[in-house]
Design an enzyme around this catalytic site. Structure first.
Site, PDB file in Angstrom:
ATOM      1  N   ASP A  48      38.812  11.172  23.929  1.00  0.00           N
ATOM      2  CA  ASP A  48      38.214  10.592  25.134  1.00  0.00           C
ATOM      3  C   ASP A  48      39.112  10.813  26.364  1.00  0.00           C
ATOM      4  O   ASP A  48      40.076  11.566  26.300  1.00  0.00           O
ATOM      5  CB  ASP A  48      37.910   9.102  24.908  1.00  0.00           C
ATOM      6  CG  ASP A  48      39.175   8.256  24.730  1.00  0.00           C
ATOM      7  OD1 ASP A  48      40.300   8.792  24.810  1.00  0.00           O
ATOM      8  OD2 ASP A  48      39.043   7.037  24.514  1.00  0.00           O
ATOM      9  N   GLU A  82      42.644  10.482  25.679  1.00  0.00           N
ATOM     10  CA  GLU A  82      43.152  11.395  24.665  1.00  0.00           C
ATOM     11  C   GLU A  82      43.353  10.667  23.336  1.00  0.00           C
ATOM     12  O   GLU A  82      44.360  10.823  22.657  1.00  0.00           O
ATOM     13  CB  GLU A  82      44.420  12.084  25.213  1.00  0.00           C
ATOM     14  CG  GLU A  82      44.128  12.460  26.665  1.00  0.00           C
ATOM     15  CD  GLU A  82      45.108  13.342  27.395  1.00  0.00           C
ATOM     16  OE1 GLU A  82      44.706  14.463  27.706  1.00  0.00           O
ATOM     17  OE2 GLU A  82      46.220  12.921  27.663  1.00  0.00           O
ATOM     18  N   GLU A 131      50.826   6.044  37.727  1.00  0.00           N
ATOM     19  CA  GLU A 131      49.708   6.040  36.780  1.00  0.00           C
ATOM     20  C   GLU A 131      49.291   4.603  36.456  1.00  0.00           C
ATOM     21  O   GLU A 131      48.110   4.286  36.394  1.00  0.00           O
ATOM     22  CB  GLU A 131      50.138   6.766  35.502  1.00  0.00           C
ATOM     23  CG  GLU A 131      49.064   6.878  34.445  1.00  0.00           C
ATOM     24  CD  GLU A 131      49.556   7.634  33.221  1.00  0.00           C
ATOM     25  OE1 GLU A 131      50.476   7.133  32.534  1.00  0.00           O
ATOM     26  OE2 GLU A 131      49.045   8.741  32.963  1.00  0.00           O
TER      27      GLU A 131
HETATM   28  C1  BGC Z   1      45.796  10.081  30.358  1.00  0.00           C
HETATM   29  C2  BGC Z   1      44.753  11.116  30.711  1.00  0.00           C
HETATM   30  C3  BGC Z   1      45.231  12.000  31.829  1.00  0.00           C
HETATM   31  C4  BGC Z   1      46.617  12.553  31.557  1.00  0.00           C
HETATM   32  C5  BGC Z   1      47.177  13.296  32.753  1.00  0.00           C
HETATM   33  C6  BGC Z   1      47.113  10.757  30.096  1.00  0.00           C
HETATM   34  O1  BGC Z   1      48.069   9.773  29.810  1.00  0.00           O
HETATM   35  O2  BGC Z   1      45.399   9.376  29.204  1.00  0.00           O
HETATM   36  O3  BGC Z   1      43.557  10.499  31.113  1.00  0.00           O
HETATM   37  O4  BGC Z   1      44.318  13.053  31.991  1.00  0.00           O
HETATM   38  O5  BGC Z   1      47.482  11.486  31.257  1.00  0.00           O
HETATM   39  O6  BGC Z   1      47.206  12.494  33.890  1.00  0.00           O
END
Ligand code: BGC
Length: 374
Positions: free
Chosen positions: A171, A174, A328
């Site tokens: 998803d 990931e 993030e």
């Molecule tokens: C997230 C993803 C994202 C990736 C890069 C991962 O930790 O779960 O949704 O695409 O980081 O930002």
């Protein structure tokens, strides 16, 4: 660690942070056109994701930088067209009833040079290809651009998704590769709906048929208690489902499914404006993601609640570092605090800047009309 301090950010300050977000993204965009997910973060360094990049390009496009978004879409297009034989092989195998294994499907991220990197990753994810289709068409419509130079890549992506949308895959986060996720299906539906008017003949017919099936499946098996669910058969919500409503537009915010999904995520995952991914999240202790607050803001705006949409933008703004970089996630409210250290030891401090956070900030700021203030 970032502490989220709520204060009354003025519209001018919010617009200035949006301008600075655009600068951050554009200054880090690779000459190839790729947007790095996070330039210095150990596990993401050197890679660009179709999912992150499509939303980043959308924010950049909405805030008015047409050329930067063009360069990203050119980069995606080159990746897809240069893999024509590979994609046609996947489509032919699916049509013959002997689908290729997950390891032979397209990866979710590429190096900035457009290669499949050597590092192990949770790679088979379909959502980013749907989101890219939606994003490139949205960008072209917004700025009245021709899709011609991207059309080959659009058609390859449509064929790939029409052949393979039923497959379980990782998803947005990931995770849970054995499930068919509501947000993944939503991203695919949005992409096919956006591309559909550009298609002709059998491809157009097959796209319309797939779209109808996906929408039907979501309604029949992807809704519990009136709201969309994390995966088919699960009763849980996941904040990624917000995207399916706004900005992807698969379900209207004011419709019964849209409104119930926004309400469930607001009630279960929003703590003081900061939005968690899902209740069982343990990644870095399961903190709050500013990019998800921006998705919630877009949804409040679609419901006509501008004040709550602005509150979400303000909450996201408050996560910015002294250098105006958005992370993030932040660790102010953790769902599983005991798990935080394990990730700090494994991958270091939280990815900052995360370009996707900046991209979502731009899209919400643009939809709130703040460009006029900048
Ligand atoms: C997230 C993803 C994202 C990736 C890069 C991962 O930790 O779960 O949704 O695409 O980081 O930002």
């Amino acid at each position: 660690m970032t502490a989220v301090e709520s204060r009354a950010w003025t519209l001018t300050e919010l617009a200035a942070l949006a301008d600075s977000s655009l600068d951050t993204i554009v200054s880090l965009q690779d000459p190839s056109g790729a947007y790095p997910a996070s330039p210095t973060f150990s596990a993401y360094r050197g890679y660009s994701w179709f999912r992150d990049g499509a939303f980043i390009a959308d924010g950049v496009s909405a805030w008015g930088d047409t050329a930067s978004a063009d360069r990203f879409h050119d980069w995606c297009s080159r990746i897809l067209v240069s893999r024509r034989a590979h994609i046609e092989g996947i489509v032919a195998a699916a049509a013959a009833g002997i689908p290729v294994p997950d390891s032979e499907m397209l990866p979710t991220r590429f190096t900035l040079q457009g290669e499949e990197g050597a590092d192990e990753w949770w790679d088979f994810q379909l959502d980013g290809y749907g989101t890219w289709l939606w994003g490139v068409v949205e960008h072209a419509n917004r700025h009245t651009l021709s899709l011609e130079s991207w059309q080959d890549a659009i058609e390859l992506t449509v064929d790939y998704l029409v052949s393979s949308w039923r497959r379980p895959c990782f998803d947005w986060w990931e995770e849970s590769a054995d499930q068919v996720h509501g947000s993944t299906l939503g991203c695919i539906a949005a992409g096919l709906a956006a591309a559909s008017p550009t298609l002709t003949g059998d491809r157009a017919d097959a796209t319309r048929a797939a779209l109808q099936e996906i929408r039907g499946l979501l309604r029949q098996r992807g809704v519990v208690d009136g709201h969309l669910t994390k995966w088919l058969g699960s009763p849980e919500v996941d904040a990624s489902l917000l995207s399916v409503i706004r900005p992807l537009g698969v379900f209207p915010a004011e419709g019964s499914i849209g409104a119930a999904t926004i309400a469930a995520i607001d009630a279960q995952l929003n703590v003081g404006g900061g939005v968690h991914r899902y209740l069982a999240d343990t990644f870095y202790g399961g903190g709050q993601w500013p990019l998800l607050s921006c998705f919630l803001g877009l949804n409040f705006l679609a419901l006509g609640d501008r004040d709550r949409a602005l509150d979400e933008l303000r909450w996201a703004a408050a996560t910015a570092t002294a250098l105006n970089e958005l992370p993030e996630q932040v660790q102010q409210h953790l769902l599983e605090p005991r798990k935080m250290q394990e990730w700090l030891d494994r991958w270091g401090t939280v990815a900052t800047p995360l370009l996707w956070s900046h991209g979502m900030f731009l899209r919400l700021a643009a939809d709130l009309g703040l460009k006029a203030t900048s």
